[in-house]
Design an enzyme around this catalytic site. Structure first.
Site, short mmCIF file in Angstrom:
data_model
loop_
_atom_site.label_atom_id
_atom_site.label_comp_id
_atom_site.label_asym_id
_atom_site.label_seq_id
_atom_site.Cartn_x
_atom_site.Cartn_y
_atom_site.Cartn_z
N LYS A 1 1.17 -1.32 0.14
CA LYS A 1 0.06 0.10 -0.06
C LYS A 1 0.95 1.25 -0.09
CE LYS A 1 -4.28 -2.23 0.59
NZ LYS A 1 -5.65 -2.15 0.78
N LYS B 1 -3.29 -9.64 -6.63
CA LYS B 1 -4.31 -10.12 -6.22
C LYS B 1 -5.64 -9.37 -6.38
CE LYS B 1 -5.50 -8.40 -1.70
NZ LYS B 1 -6.93 -7.74 -1.87
N LYS C 1 -10.28 -4.21 -4.08
CA LYS C 1 -11.32 -3.21 -4.35
C LYS C 1 -10.63 -1.78 -4.67
CE LYS C 1 -13.68 -4.21 -0.44
NZ LYS C 1 -12.60 -4.02 0.61
#
Ligand code: ATP
Ligand code: MG
Length: 329
Positions: A111, A191, A194
């Protein structure tokens, strides 16, 4: 019965990765445990978001989870920020967490790359908040996808540290995975997420799903229809593993490796089986969307229950840490 805790972020529409990697398990096992399932909005605000959109996102997520099969009456689905104990316990856990343990977390590293311009302390502290989420209910079983296993292991460490320093308080929790704990994104590179826009949404129509499947990458070595393919290198094949009956899967596998079936045919078959799962979910969603107020009321009542359970843990923890003066006066 053991306590189950798990969470999901209101960061966008639920996708088939969330469903087959985690939510399907929640639905299957919810009656075997005392289940707490949280819409973790305090986690979601560690990345950029629109404040005006958040309330709708939270409610849509709740509706989708009920649509997917969470039990309205017996499963405690609640909104994390409505239970102050989570943040309270996070601070306490911060003080017993070595910084290095957080810096090596895979999700933080991912992230940090994805949101380079806005990396904040909350993003680094995410696993500590997650440990507090689980342990404040003394959760023992944590059904998640593969990407969260490291955080569950970290939670066990936090429990060990706390217990060793202040006395036996928290259980050591276990991650529980589905048979398909890591569903790849349509890009085939990472992966499904969202926040990455590489998803097939749980509520998408047959047309929307086909518009995503048709151009999706397959085995890059299979350039022409007559080239044999390697299913294990193909994202579409990985989706067949989620929804296609075994006998048909074997036929498709052979078809691919012998160039007997083309990629478009293979995608059409996937589409059919995927929609067999998604169509009834979408239909239930239509029914439920007329009952928004009921859902709101249920979330509020559940948060009330959580505040009681969480409040008891906070009292116990503060007592053990010498922070209990206030309850003596
Ligand atoms: P975000 O990109 O905002 O992190 P996400 O798609 O990763 O969203 P989360 O809300 O972080 O979803 O995770 C909800 C649950 O879904 C977790 O248990 C997580 O492990 C699981 N999960 C998320 N993505 C996948 C995936 N691709 N395959 C299997 N499980 C997944
Ligand atoms: Mg995630």
């Amino acid at each position: 019965m053991k306590v189950l805790f798990t969470g999901i972020q209101p960061t966008g529409d639920i996708h088939i990765g969330n469903y087959f990697g985690a939510i399907a398990n929640w639905v299957r096992i919810q009656h075997d445990y005392v289940p707490f399932i949280s819409i973790v909005d305090l986690h979601a605000i560690t990345i950029p978001y629109e404040t005006a959109e958040m309330p709708t996102r939270v409610e849509e997520l709740a509706l989708t989870l009920y649509t997917a099969g969470l039990d309205f009456k017996t499963t405690t689905l609640f909104v994390q920020s409505e239970v102050p104990g989570h943040a309270d316990l996070t601070w306490i856990f911060n003080t017993i967490t070595p910084l290095g343990e957080l810096e090596r977390m895979t999700q933080f590293k991912d992230k940090r790359e994805q949101f380079r311009a806005t990396v904040n302390v909350g993003l680094l502290d995410y696993p500590v908040l997650q440990a507090a989420d689980i342990l404040i209910y003394k959760g023992e079983v944590v059904p998640v996808g593969q990407d969260q296993v490291q955080h569950v292991e970290f939670t066990r460490e936090v429990a060990r540290h706390f217990n060793a320093r202040f006395g036996d308080t928290f259980p050591e929790c276990q991650a529980l995975l589905t048979a398909t704990p890591k569903v790849m994104g349509l890009d085939g590179d990472a992966k499904m997420s969202k926040s990455k826009g590489n998803t097939i949404g749980l509520l998408e129509t047959p047309e929307q799903v086909w518009a995503k499947l048709a151009p999706a990458k397959t085995d890059p070595a299979r350039v022409r229809r007559t080239d044999p393919g390697t299913p294990e290198k193909c994202t579409i094949w990985s989706y067949h593993l989620l929804v296609t009956p075994e006998a048909e899967r074997a036929e498709i596998h052979t078809g691919c490796t012998t160039a007997g079936i083309g990629c478009i045919d293979c995608k059409r078959r996937l589409h059919k089986h995927l929609m067999t799962v998604l169509d009834p979910i979408r239909a239930r969603y239509q029914d439920l969307s007329g009952r928004k107020q009921e859902v709101r009321d249920r979330l509020s009542a559940n948060a009330e229950h959580c505040r009681t359970v969480a409040g008891d843990t906070i009292l116990e923890v503060k007592g053990k840490m010498g922070l209990n003066r206030i309850w003596k006066i």
